[in-house]
Design a protein around this motif. Sequence first.
Motif, short mmCIF file in Angstrom:
data_model
loop_
_atom_site.label_atom_id
_atom_site.label_comp_id
_atom_site.label_asym_id
_atom_site.label_seq_id
_atom_site.Cartn_x
_atom_site.Cartn_y
_atom_site.Cartn_z
N LYS A 1 25.56 -6.09 42.20
CA LYS A 1 26.84 -5.97 41.52
C LYS A 1 26.72 -6.53 40.10
O LYS A 1 25.89 -7.39 39.84
CB LYS A 1 27.92 -6.75 42.27
CG LYS A 1 28.34 -6.15 43.59
CD LYS A 1 29.24 -4.95 43.42
CE LYS A 1 30.61 -5.33 42.88
NZ LYS A 1 31.52 -4.16 42.79
N THR A 2 27.53 -6.01 39.20
CA THR A 2 27.60 -6.56 37.85
C THR A 2 29.05 -6.85 37.50
O THR A 2 29.94 -6.07 37.83
CB THR A 2 26.97 -5.61 36.81
OG1 THR A 2 27.16 -6.18 35.51
CG2 THR A 2 27.60 -4.23 36.85
N LYS A 3 29.27 -7.98 36.82
CA LYS A 3 30.61 -8.34 36.38
C LYS A 3 30.91 -7.79 34.99
O LYS A 3 32.03 -7.91 34.50
CB LYS A 3 30.76 -9.87 36.36
CG LYS A 3 30.65 -10.50 37.73
CD LYS A 3 30.79 -12.01 37.63
CE LYS A 3 30.63 -12.67 38.99
NZ LYS A 3 30.73 -14.15 38.88
N GLN A 4 29.91 -7.17 34.37
CA GLN A 4 30.11 -6.62 33.04
C GLN A 4 31.07 -5.43 33.08
O GLN A 4 31.05 -4.63 34.02
CB GLN A 4 28.78 -6.16 32.45
CG GLN A 4 27.77 -7.27 32.24
CD GLN A 4 28.18 -8.20 31.13
OE1 GLN A 4 28.93 -7.83 30.23
NE2 GLN A 4 27.69 -9.43 31.17
N ARG A 5 31.88 -5.31 32.05
CA ARG A 5 32.69 -4.11 31.90
C ARG A 5 31.78 -2.97 31.42
O ARG A 5 31.03 -3.12 30.46
CB ARG A 5 33.81 -4.33 30.89
CG ARG A 5 34.73 -3.12 30.75
CD ARG A 5 35.78 -3.34 29.68
NE ARG A 5 36.66 -2.19 29.57
CZ ARG A 5 37.56 -2.02 28.60
NH1 ARG A 5 37.70 -2.96 27.66
NH2 ARG A 5 38.31 -0.94 28.56
N LEU A 6 31.83 -1.84 32.10
CA LEU A 6 31.00 -0.67 31.78
C LEU A 6 31.90 0.46 31.30
O LEU A 6 32.93 0.73 31.92
CB LEU A 6 30.23 -0.22 33.02
CG LEU A 6 29.43 -1.29 33.76
CD1 LEU A 6 28.83 -0.72 35.04
CD2 LEU A 6 28.34 -1.88 32.88
N ARG A 7 31.49 1.12 30.21
CA ARG A 7 32.30 2.21 29.67
C ARG A 7 31.43 3.34 29.17
O ARG A 7 30.34 3.11 28.65
CB ARG A 7 33.18 1.71 28.51
CG ARG A 7 34.34 0.82 28.92
CD ARG A 7 35.08 0.32 27.69
NE ARG A 7 34.27 -0.62 26.94
CZ ARG A 7 34.45 -0.92 25.65
NH1 ARG A 7 35.41 -0.32 24.96
NH2 ARG A 7 33.69 -1.81 25.05
N VAL A 8 31.95 4.55 29.30
CA VAL A 8 31.36 5.75 28.70
C VAL A 8 32.47 6.48 27.95
O VAL A 8 33.54 6.74 28.51
CB VAL A 8 30.73 6.67 29.77
CG1 VAL A 8 30.16 7.93 29.12
CG2 VAL A 8 29.65 5.94 30.55
N ILE A 9 32.20 6.82 26.68
CA ILE A 9 33.20 7.46 25.82
C ILE A 9 32.56 8.65 25.13
O ILE A 9 31.41 8.58 24.68
CB ILE A 9 33.74 6.45 24.77
CG1 ILE A 9 34.39 5.25 25.48
CG2 ILE A 9 34.74 7.12 23.84
CD1 ILE A 9 34.73 4.10 24.55
N HIS A 10 33.32 9.76 25.03
CA HIS A 10 32.80 10.95 24.35
C HIS A 10 33.95 11.65 23.63
O HIS A 10 35.02 11.86 24.21
CB HIS A 10 32.15 11.89 25.36
CG HIS A 10 31.31 12.96 24.72
ND1 HIS A 10 30.16 12.67 24.00
CD2 HIS A 10 31.45 14.31 24.70
CE1 HIS A 10 29.64 13.80 23.56
NE2 HIS A 10 30.40 14.80 23.97
N ARG A 11 33.70 11.99 22.37
CA ARG A 11 34.74 12.63 21.55
C ARG A 11 36.03 11.83 21.55
O ARG A 11 37.13 12.38 21.56
CB ARG A 11 35.00 14.06 22.02
CG ARG A 11 33.80 15.00 21.93
CD ARG A 11 33.52 15.39 20.49
NE ARG A 11 32.44 16.35 20.37
CZ ARG A 11 32.59 17.67 20.35
NH1 ARG A 11 33.80 18.20 20.49
NH2 ARG A 11 31.55 18.46 20.19
N GLY A 12 35.92 10.50 21.60
CA GLY A 12 37.09 9.65 21.59
C GLY A 12 37.80 9.53 22.92
O GLY A 12 38.79 8.79 23.03
N LYS A 13 37.32 10.21 23.95
CA LYS A 13 37.96 10.19 25.27
C LYS A 13 37.16 9.30 26.22
O LYS A 13 35.93 9.39 26.28
CB LYS A 13 38.08 11.60 25.84
CG LYS A 13 38.82 11.65 27.18
CD LYS A 13 38.94 13.07 27.68
CE LYS A 13 39.96 13.87 26.88
NZ LYS A 13 41.34 13.39 27.15
#
Length: 213
Positions: free
Chosen positions: A75-87
């Motif tokens: 498990k990871t406590k890090q916030r994970l994000r994927v963004i494309h074309r501002g979405k």
Amino acid sequence: MIGCFSGFCTVNQTQVHRLPNSLSRAPLKRLFFKTQCNQQKVRRQILSRKFYMSNTEELKEENVWDYPRPPKLEKTKQRLRVIHRGKVIADTQDGYRILETSHPPTYYFPPESVNRSLFKESNLKTFCEFKGTAIYYDIHVEDSVVKNGAWCYPETRGLYKPISGYLSFYGSKFDEAYVGNEKIIPQEGDFYGGWITKNLKGPFKGAPGTRFW
């Protein structure tokens, strides 16, 4: 089927501290030079960006050659994000990461953390000796399509069962991907999906000449 989007699931997929013993000395010199060049490229990318500490936990220094095989799931406590074309494609603080020798970590998002309306299952399927079969998704954002940008193991087995139905993303195919508040550098190669952060030491598998490390 566990946790996938479609009604069915078909299956599929600085310094050198250690290098594989199977490499002979002559090719090793050439490989070391290429690896050093790739490491310098990654270092320049890192130094050219501004970093912020994660809002969850500090990333500890890790050497990818200390990662185990079979790979470790945690498990990871890090916030994970994927963004494309501002979405925002995916956003979670409830993800997992897989740690495998010579690879930067791959991160897995729970299915409820992704924007499912953008996903369409593709025809690509691959196989992993540890996690079993994987299916892939094209991501549709406005007038663009990210081909095979994400993959999912619908029914993983053994140690990897917790990520059944979870989604992982190729950082190289999207505008932005983050671990905490740090924008990642994608692992090289058209097959691997690791995310490189500033705390990691390589060399990393994926560059030309490293496929069979």
